[in-house]
Design an enzyme around this catalytic site. Structure first.
Site, PDB file in Angstrom:
ATOM      1  CE  LYS A 138      -3.706  -2.100   2.784  1.00 15.07           C
ATOM      2  NZ  LYS A 138      -4.833  -2.369   1.931  1.00 15.07           N
ATOM      3  CD  GLU A 140      -4.860   5.469   4.066  1.00 22.58           C
ATOM      4  OE1 GLU A 140      -6.068   5.330   4.364  1.00 22.58           O
ATOM      5  OE2 GLU A 140      -4.328   4.915   3.096  1.00 22.58           O
ATOM      6  CG  HIS A 156     -12.468  -2.968   7.486  1.00 23.86           C
ATOM      7  ND1 HIS A 156     -12.802  -1.652   7.317  1.00 23.86           N
ATOM      8  CD2 HIS A 156     -11.898  -3.059   8.710  1.00 23.86           C
ATOM      9  CE1 HIS A 156     -12.449  -0.973   8.393  1.00 23.86           C
ATOM     10  NE2 HIS A 156     -11.911  -1.795   9.255  1.00 23.86           N
ATOM     11  CD  GLU A 213     -10.654  -1.972  -2.960  1.00 29.01           C
ATOM     12  OE1 GLU A 213     -11.356  -2.986  -3.046  1.00 29.01           O
ATOM     13  OE2 GLU A 213      -9.965  -1.707  -1.958  1.00 29.01           O
ATOM     14  CD  GLU A 248      -6.460  -2.599  -1.267  1.00 30.21           C
ATOM     15  OE1 GLU A 248      -5.320  -2.974  -0.962  1.00 30.21           O
ATOM     16  OE2 GLU A 248      -7.481  -3.179  -0.899  1.00 30.21           O
ATOM     17  CG  ASN A 286      -8.302  -5.151  -4.890  1.00 31.28           C
ATOM     18  OD1 ASN A 286      -7.358  -5.265  -4.110  1.00 31.28           O
ATOM     19  ND2 ASN A 286      -9.503  -4.766  -4.503  1.00 31.28           N
ATOM     20  NE  ARG A 288      -8.153  -9.717  -5.646  1.00 24.57           N
ATOM     21  CZ  ARG A 288      -9.238  -9.116  -5.159  1.00 24.57           C
ATOM     22  NH1 ARG A 288     -10.364  -9.095  -5.859  1.00 24.57           N
ATOM     23  NH2 ARG A 288      -9.223  -8.518  -3.995  1.00 24.57           N
TER      24      ARG A 288
END
Ligand code: ADP
Length: 653
Positions: free
Chosen positions: A119, A203, A238, A278, A296, A298, A300
């Site tokens: 990240k 963050e 989450h 995202e 982030e 992903n 895939r």
């Protein structure tokens, strides 16, 4: 057009393996499935053209065994490997291994995956590419005092995140400077244990956060497009619960800003294949183009990709295969349009009322709404399959589409109402409660919505007398035909007044239901000091909602299901004998009417005698076809366990 593969291997299981196989079939590509011991009889194995056993049930011994997977592809002559999601899908070493074997990885390059893998590095990269990132610290230096001073600079509340994190692990919200050191230590410990890497980033904690992500696609010819956004703000701890496309309340200005940033992000790493950027959005003042930040990427196919397919009319797995085979993207940006609205609900074997505890079990009964242009069911299981403790307990993704958000949501509620699972605890009622929640229905979503309303959303409604009566009728094997049977309506045996059964159901406690056949084929049930009647015309439909499975009965009431432990004393007595040789009296009583004699040939379900016990009459029916060897005499007083009926040995079946 370049030539597509003739055979691909799917390095995954469950619904996503089935999903990929379906598209491969349509493209005339042969498929190779992998299976662990626990998956020998799984749907994805049945659907594939070939299947290779890969190891024992634990994922570390099967679906994560890169060497064996590559070897299986080589041995079966597959030219490419589709990784699905999870498992090895975002493992750059696996990609390199696949490519070194001369095979194609259906997904991005190892270097793209690496660029987005951590990240902190990803955020630095995105910052450089001009993509907005959440204000915070994502440097290499990890000194505790430095991190604390960075947190002060950012301003509380802050979020500590493991840079190698995933699934919300190693993440801590910190409210004040005093709490920082302890939260940091605990995040680091969790990160170390989960990912073997205790480096963190800090963050700004975004207030009223919404999770909005953009589907991107790149090819090996330098093209990159987006396929609009999905909103995945409905989360519990989450984890996404219900996703949708497009995002509620999205404005054209905000969409342009987000999709531009997403395509920029994909281009910055020469991305090829399906990916998701995202973003976290501060929705405290509606959707504002300067209040979204990269979280982030992903690298895939995403679990929730079907909502994008529903609103764009595209098959993302087909895109993945074409791009991996070297074709350019099938469409340019201008050709991709948004049509209508779609939802996806993740149906899980889990106990929402007990902190979403994962559940296991055999799916003795499984009904989904019929698929069509507005309903899609993505599943990897069939009725009688087992949800094992080894893998993700997802049963299905229920995907609906409508011309607008309301129509799609109404469709989701209806779809959940007719989804029936018996044999495991499932979250259908929770999904339905969320879909019907006022704020959710208004599109007023944020990632804290579920937690704020968790108690109400996961409350289990009590079973009504009617539900209990239906459960008892099902346990007593009384069905639509029984009530028309002269034996049970008793026209010829009116001197008994009625035929009655006592059924007890266990749930949290003991529930007693007494069932009586009245004249005219009406069944009367008495439970909880209430009386419920079912006429011969209403009974069949009512009973269709009650399903018996070994030792239990489940009654469906829309998306809510009530499961009882079935305790028909008669059945228990029969079961004690394996249901074969003889029937015993479940309790002391009087044999009142005998309908068969030694030597009688009887069929399963034939009434054999009536036992009067505990002020009620119990019909003892033949549990199977056979010839009676011995039967109790009328008027006999019997004790608990006395053999009432013995069948002749048939010499096996
Ligand atoms: P993971 O990779 O562990 O899933 P993410 O970075 O994707 O972690 O974040 C997971 C979820 O945590 C997000 O969907 C969002 O709900 C919440 N979240 C992440 N970052 C923030 C933030 N800065 N402020 C508030 N909530 C956040």
């Amino acid at each position: 057009m370049s030539k597509l593969f003739t055979k691909i291997l799917i390095a995954n299981r469950g619904e996503i393996a089935c999903r990929v196989i379906r598209t491969a079939k349509r493209l005339n590509i042969a498929t190779v499935a992998l299976y662990s011991d626990a998956d020998t009889k799984s749907l994805h194995v049945a659907m594939a053209d070939e299947a290779v056993h890969i190891g024992t049930s634990a994922v570390s011994e099967s679906y994560l065994k890169a060497d064996r997977i590559v070897d299986a592809a080589l041995r079966t002559g597959a030219q490419a490997i589709h990784p699905g999601y999870g498992f090895l899908s975002e493992n750059p070493d696996f990609v390199e291994q696949v490519e070194a074997a001369g095979l194609v990885f259906i997904g991005p390059s190892a270097s793209s995956i690496r660029a987005m893998g951590l990240k902190d590095a990803a955020k630095r990269l995105m910052e450089k590419a001009g993509v907005p990132v959440v204000p915070g610290y994502h440097g290499e230096a990890q000194d505790g005092i430095l991190l604390a001073s960075k947190a002060n600079e950012i301003g509380f509340p802050v979020l500590i995140k493991a840079r190698a994190g995933g699934g919300g692990k190693g993440m801590r919200r910190v409210e004040s400077a005093e709490e920082f050191a302890e939260a940091l230590a605990s995040a680091q410990r969790e990160a170390k244990a989960s990912f073997g890497d205790d480096k963190v980033l800090i963050e700004k904690y975004v207030e009223k956060p919404r999770h909005i992500e953009v589907q991107v696609f790149g090819d090996n010819h330098g093209n990159a497009v987006h396929l609009f956004e999905r909103d995945c703000s409905a989360q519990r701890r989450h984890q996404k619960v219900i996703e949708e496309a497009p995002a509620p309340g999205m404005t054209s200005e905000m969409r342009a800003a987000m999709t531009d940033a997403a395509v920029k992000a994909a281009k910055a790493i020469n991305y090829s294949g399906a990916g998701t950027i995202e973003f976290i959005v501060d929705a405290s003042q509606g959707l504002q183009p300067d209040r979204f930040w990269f979280m982030e990427m992903n690298t895939r196919l995403q679990v929730e990709h079907p909502v994008t397919e529903m609103v764009t009319g595209q098959d993302l797995v087909e895109w993945q295969i074409r791009v991996a085979a070297g074709e350019p993207l099938p469409f340019t940006q201008d050709d991709i349009h948004l049509d209508g609205h779609a939802f996806e609900a993740r149906l899980y074997a889990e106990d929402a009322s007990r902190g979403f505890l994962p559940a296991t079990g055999t799916l003795h009964h499984l009904r989904f709404p019929p698929e069509g242009s507005s309903i899609r069911i993505e599943t990897g299981v069939r009725q009688a399959d087992t949800i094992s403790p080894f893998y993700d307990p997802m049963i299905a993704k229920i995907v609906t589409k409508g011309s607008d958000r309301k129509a799609a949501l109404d469709m989701l509620v209806s779809a959940l109402d007719v989804t029936e699972v018996a044999g495991s605890t499932v979250n259908t009622a929770f999904l339905s409660a969320l879909a019907r929640d006022g704020d959710f229905a208004n599109g007023d979503v944020d990632t804290g919505l579920i937690a704020r309303k968790q108690e109400a959303l996961t409350a289990l409604p009590a079973a009504s007398a009617r539900i209990k009566a239906l459960a008892a009728l099902r346990v007593a094997s009384i069905d639509e035909t029984t009530s028309n049977d002269p034996w049970t309506t008793l026209s010829g045996y009116a001197h008994f007044g009625s035929t009655a059964k006592a059924i007890s159901l266990g749930e949290s406690g003991e529930i007693s239901v007494s069932l009586t056949a009245e004249t005219n084929g009406v069944w009367r049930a008495e439970v909880d000091e209430q009386t419920v009647r079912f006429s011969p015309t209403s009974l069949p439909e009512a009973l269709a909602s009650a399903v018996a499975w070994p030792g239990h009965v489940t009654v469906f009431d829309g998306a809510v299901s009530h499961t009882f432990i079935a305790r028909d004393p008669i059945d228990e007595a029969a079961d004690a004998d394996g249901g074969a040789g003889s029937l015993r009296a479940p309790m002391p009583g009087l044999v009142k009417l005998v309908r068969a004699e030694a030597g009688s040939k009887v069929s399963k379900g034939d009434p054999l005698l009536i036992l009067e016990a505990m002020k009620m009459e119990h019909t003892i029916a033949a549990p199977h076809d056979g010839t009676i060897a011995e039967i109790a005499a009328e008027g006999a007083q019997v004790t608990d366990g006395t053999v009432l009926v013995r069948f002749e040995e048939t010499g096996g079946n």
